[in-house]
Scaffold this motif. Structure first.
Motif, PDB file in Angstrom:
ATOM      1  N   GLN A  28      -1.842   7.910   0.875  1.00 45.70           N
ATOM      2  CA  GLN A  28      -0.588   7.302   1.355  1.00 45.70           C
ATOM      3  C   GLN A  28      -0.542   5.883   0.803  1.00 45.70           C
ATOM      4  O   GLN A  28      -1.504   5.121   0.994  1.00 45.70           O
ATOM      5  N   LEU A  29       0.511   5.563   0.121  1.00 48.08           N
ATOM      6  CA  LEU A  29       0.637   4.200  -0.393  1.00 48.08           C
ATOM      7  C   LEU A  29       1.776   3.513   0.346  1.00 48.08           C
ATOM      8  O   LEU A  29       2.948   3.763   0.055  1.00 48.08           O
ATOM      9  N   SER A  30       1.396   2.724   1.347  1.00 48.13           N
ATOM     10  CA  SER A  30       2.400   2.042   2.158  1.00 48.13           C
ATOM     11  C   SER A  30       2.432   0.572   1.766  1.00 48.13           C
ATOM     12  O   SER A  30       1.448  -0.159   1.979  1.00 48.13           O
ATOM     13  N   THR A  31       3.555   0.141   1.183  1.00 48.07           N
ATOM     14  CA  THR A  31       3.637  -1.267   0.769  1.00 48.07           C
ATOM     15  C   THR A  31       3.591  -2.182   1.996  1.00 48.07           C
ATOM     16  O   THR A  31       3.025  -3.274   1.929  1.00 48.07           O
ATOM     17  N   GLY A  32       4.152  -1.706   3.129  1.00 51.65           N
ATOM     18  CA  GLY A  32       4.116  -2.498   4.359  1.00 51.65           C
ATOM     19  C   GLY A  32       2.668  -2.753   4.782  1.00 51.65           C
ATOM     20  O   GLY A  32       2.290  -3.893   5.086  1.00 51.65           O
ATOM     21  N   GLU A  33       1.842  -1.684   4.760  1.00 48.39           N
ATOM     22  CA  GLU A  33       0.429  -1.804   5.135  1.00 48.39           C
ATOM     23  C   GLU A  33      -0.300  -2.751   4.176  1.00 48.39           C
ATOM     24  O   GLU A  33      -1.074  -3.600   4.594  1.00 48.39           O
ATOM     25  N   GLY A  56      11.964 -10.066   8.917  1.00 46.69           N
ATOM     26  CA  GLY A  56      12.622  -8.788   8.615  1.00 46.69           C
ATOM     27  C   GLY A  56      13.303  -8.755   7.268  1.00 46.69           C
ATOM     28  O   GLY A  56      14.152  -7.895   7.020  1.00 46.69           O
ATOM     29  N   GLY A  57      12.909  -9.678   6.381  1.00 49.77           N
ATOM     30  CA  GLY A  57      13.492  -9.678   5.035  1.00 49.77           C
ATOM     31  C   GLY A  57      12.693  -8.781   4.099  1.00 49.77           C
ATOM     32  O   GLY A  57      11.717  -8.152   4.516  1.00 49.77           O
ATOM     33  N   LEU A  58      13.115  -8.735   2.849  1.00 44.74           N
ATOM     34  CA  LEU A  58      12.383  -7.941   1.860  1.00 44.74           C
ATOM     35  C   LEU A  58      11.611  -8.860   0.920  1.00 44.74           C
ATOM     36  O   LEU A  58      12.147  -9.859   0.434  1.00 44.74           O
ATOM     37  N   VAL A  59      10.381  -8.506   0.682  1.00 50.66           N
ATOM     38  CA  VAL A  59       9.525  -9.233  -0.258  1.00 50.66           C
ATOM     39  C   VAL A  59      10.115  -8.990  -1.660  1.00 50.66           C
ATOM     40  O   VAL A  59      10.644  -7.897  -1.916  1.00 50.66           O
ATOM     41  N   PRO A  60      10.047  -9.996  -2.563  1.00 47.88           N
ATOM     42  CA  PRO A  60      10.677  -9.807  -3.885  1.00 47.88           C
ATOM     43  C   PRO A  60      10.208  -8.532  -4.602  1.00 47.88           C
ATOM     44  O   PRO A  60       9.040  -8.162  -4.516  1.00 47.88           O
ATOM     45  N   ASP A  61      11.157  -7.928  -5.313  1.00 50.78           N
ATOM     46  CA  ASP A  61      10.885  -6.671  -6.029  1.00 50.78           C
ATOM     47  C   ASP A  61       9.644  -6.753  -6.915  1.00 50.78           C
ATOM     48  O   ASP A  61       8.790  -5.866  -6.896  1.00 50.78           O
ATOM     49  N   GLU A  62       9.547  -7.855  -7.707  1.00 51.26           N
ATOM     50  CA  GLU A  62       8.435  -7.921  -8.683  1.00 51.26           C
ATOM     51  C   GLU A  62       7.077  -7.937  -7.972  1.00 51.26           C
ATOM     52  O   GLU A  62       6.095  -7.430  -8.514  1.00 51.26           O
ATOM     53  N   VAL A  63       7.049  -8.468  -6.749  1.00 55.28           N
ATOM     54  CA  VAL A  63       5.770  -8.514  -6.021  1.00 55.28           C
ATOM     55  C   VAL A  63       5.345  -7.095  -5.630  1.00 55.28           C
ATOM     56  O   VAL A  63       4.226  -6.665  -5.918  1.00 55.28           O
ATOM     57  N   VAL A  64       6.270  -6.349  -4.983  1.00 55.34           N
ATOM     58  CA  VAL A  64       5.896  -4.996  -4.539  1.00 55.34           C
ATOM     59  C   VAL A  64       5.699  -4.036  -5.720  1.00 55.34           C
ATOM     60  O   VAL A  64       4.807  -3.189  -5.681  1.00 55.34           O
ATOM     61  N   LYS A  79      -4.848  12.155  -8.027  1.00 55.33           N
ATOM     62  CA  LYS A  79      -4.516  13.513  -7.592  1.00 55.33           C
ATOM     63  C   LYS A  79      -3.075  13.609  -7.053  1.00 55.33           C
ATOM     64  O   LYS A  79      -2.491  14.681  -6.990  1.00 55.33           O
ATOM     65  N   GLY A  80      -2.563  12.492  -6.650  1.00 57.39           N
ATOM     66  CA  GLY A  80      -1.207  12.472  -6.104  1.00 57.39           C
ATOM     67  C   GLY A  80      -1.094  11.404  -5.031  1.00 57.39           C
ATOM     68  O   GLY A  80      -2.113  10.857  -4.582  1.00 57.39           O
ATOM     69  N   PHE A  81       0.133  11.096  -4.643  1.00 57.88           N
ATOM     70  CA  PHE A  81       0.322  10.078  -3.603  1.00 57.88           C
ATOM     71  C   PHE A  81       1.658  10.244  -2.889  1.00 57.88           C
ATOM     72  O   PHE A  81       2.566  10.917  -3.391  1.00 57.88           O
ATOM     73  N   ILE A  82       1.701   9.627  -1.707  1.00 56.32           N
ATOM     74  CA  ILE A  82       2.949   9.598  -0.940  1.00 56.32           C
ATOM     75  C   ILE A  82       3.341   8.140  -0.813  1.00 56.32           C
ATOM     76  O   ILE A  82       2.572   7.337  -0.262  1.00 56.32           O
ATOM     77  N   LEU A  83       4.475   7.798  -1.335  1.00 57.13           N
ATOM     78  CA  LEU A  83       4.943   6.418  -1.222  1.00 57.13           C
ATOM     79  C   LEU A  83       5.706   6.271   0.096  1.00 57.13           C
ATOM     80  O   LEU A  83       6.663   7.010   0.346  1.00 57.13           O
ATOM     81  N   ASP A  84       5.249   5.337   0.903  1.00 61.34           N
ATOM     82  CA  ASP A  84       5.853   5.125   2.222  1.00 61.34           C
ATOM     83  C   ASP A  84       6.341   3.673   2.265  1.00 61.34           C
ATOM     84  O   ASP A  84       5.539   2.746   2.239  1.00 61.34           O
ATOM     85  N   GLY A  85       7.654   3.515   2.273  1.00 64.91           N
ATOM     86  CA  GLY A  85       8.216   2.156   2.310  1.00 64.91           C
ATOM     87  C   GLY A  85       8.463   1.576   0.921  1.00 64.91           C
ATOM     88  O   GLY A  85       8.835   0.415   0.782  1.00 64.91           O
TER      89      GLY A  85
END
Ligand code: AMP
Length: 280
Positions: A28-33, A56-64, A79-85
């Motif tokens: 699981q790849l959670s950018t929030g985590e 509650g804002g969004l972190v800049p695109d280039e960072v994430v 092997k694979g991943f689940i993008l969460d957030g």
């Protein structure tokens, strides 16, 4: 299998991602985590993201995008991943497309968890209560005020991704208002139907068989439908051919083909007769 879970805050992306991880053995790849970990560790990214996240804002695109680019390179994501957030904006989605394209990797599906906004506040409040009950620290952004802002961000910046992925024929929508168990079952069912579940992801033979069944049964009706459509088209083709033939033969006398032939035969017979008479 490579998946994106899409949905507003509190839609159950994290819960469903963990269940999929457990079942299919992918990460699981959670950018929030990842961002929360960076904030806790006080890294430069964490310092940059801290305020934005608390509000509650969004972190800049280039960072994430940078975080994800590094993360999918790691061995456990092969092997694979689940993008969460992630992605949360159209530019992030375009950057992800480019990343995957360069690595010759395919995105299997984007699963949208559709929920009633009215239920989200209640869900997030419950999540905060449960976290407190476990003696853990509650997320700074799990308050009604920040949630309202996060929802507004979702609507304006993330919701366009529904159209983005639907255009790419990647979007699968699941009713996120059902029980956790039910939503998981639905996600697995649709992933099986599109053939995203690889047999090796299933530990037990019956499960492998079930996935294979789901895969073929999902493809079969489409094949069958195509066959039926072809068959249905056949009589029409035949009729068209018949009509063409009829038109051709109908044209012939109109063109005078039959009359011409008769005239020619009559001329020939007359010539023969004159020749005969002359001989006599
Ligand atoms: P989440 O745990 O996914 O709800 O994310 C918590 C917070 O982290 C969000 O409200 C954003 O401030 C930040 N964040 C997480 N993922 C992203 C992303 N893909 N783009 C921008 N900000 C993000």
């Amino acid at each position: 299998m490579r998946l994106i879970l899409l949905g507003p805050p509190g839609s159950g992306k994290g819960t469903q991602a963990q269940r999929l991880v457990h079942k299919h053995g992918i990460v699981q790849l959670s950018t929030g985590e990842m961002l929360r970990a960076a904030v806790a560790a006080g890294t430069p990214i964490g310092l940059q993201a801290k305020e934005i996240m608390a509000n509650g804002g969004l972190v800049p695109d280039e960072v994430v995008v940078g975080i994800i680019a590094d993360r999918i390179e790691q061995a456990d994501a092969k092997k694979g991943f689940i993008l969460d957030g992630f992605p949360r904006t159209v530019p992030q989605a375009a950057a992800l497309d480019e990343l995957l394209r360069k690595k010759h990797l395919k995105l299997d599906a984007v699963v949208e968890l559709r929920v009633n906004e009215s239920a989200l506040l209640e869900r997030v409040e419950r999540r905060a209560q449960e976290t407190r009950a476990r003696g853990e620290e509650v997320r700074l952004d799990d308050t009604p005020e920040v949630l309202t802002k996060r929802l507004a961000q979702y609507r304006s910046l993330t919701e366009p991704l529904i159209h983005y992925y639907s255009e790419k024929r990647k979007l699968l929508t699941v009713d996120g208002m059902m029980t956790i168990e039910h939503v998981t079952r639905d996600i697995n069912r649709i992933l099986g139907a599109i053939g995203a579940l690889e047999p090796k992801e299933h530990a037990a033979e019956p499960a492998r068989k079930a996935a294979k069944g789901a895969k073929t049964s999902a493809k079969k009706p489409a094949k069958k439908a195509a066959k039926v459509a072809r068959k249905a088209a056949k009589p029409a083709k035949k009729a068209a051919k018949g009509a063409k033939k009829a038109a051709k033969s109908a044209k012939k006398p109109a063109k005078g083909g039959g009359a011409k032939k008769a005239k020619k035969a009559a001329k020939k017979a007359a010539k023969k007769l004159t020749k005969k008479r002359a001989k006599r």
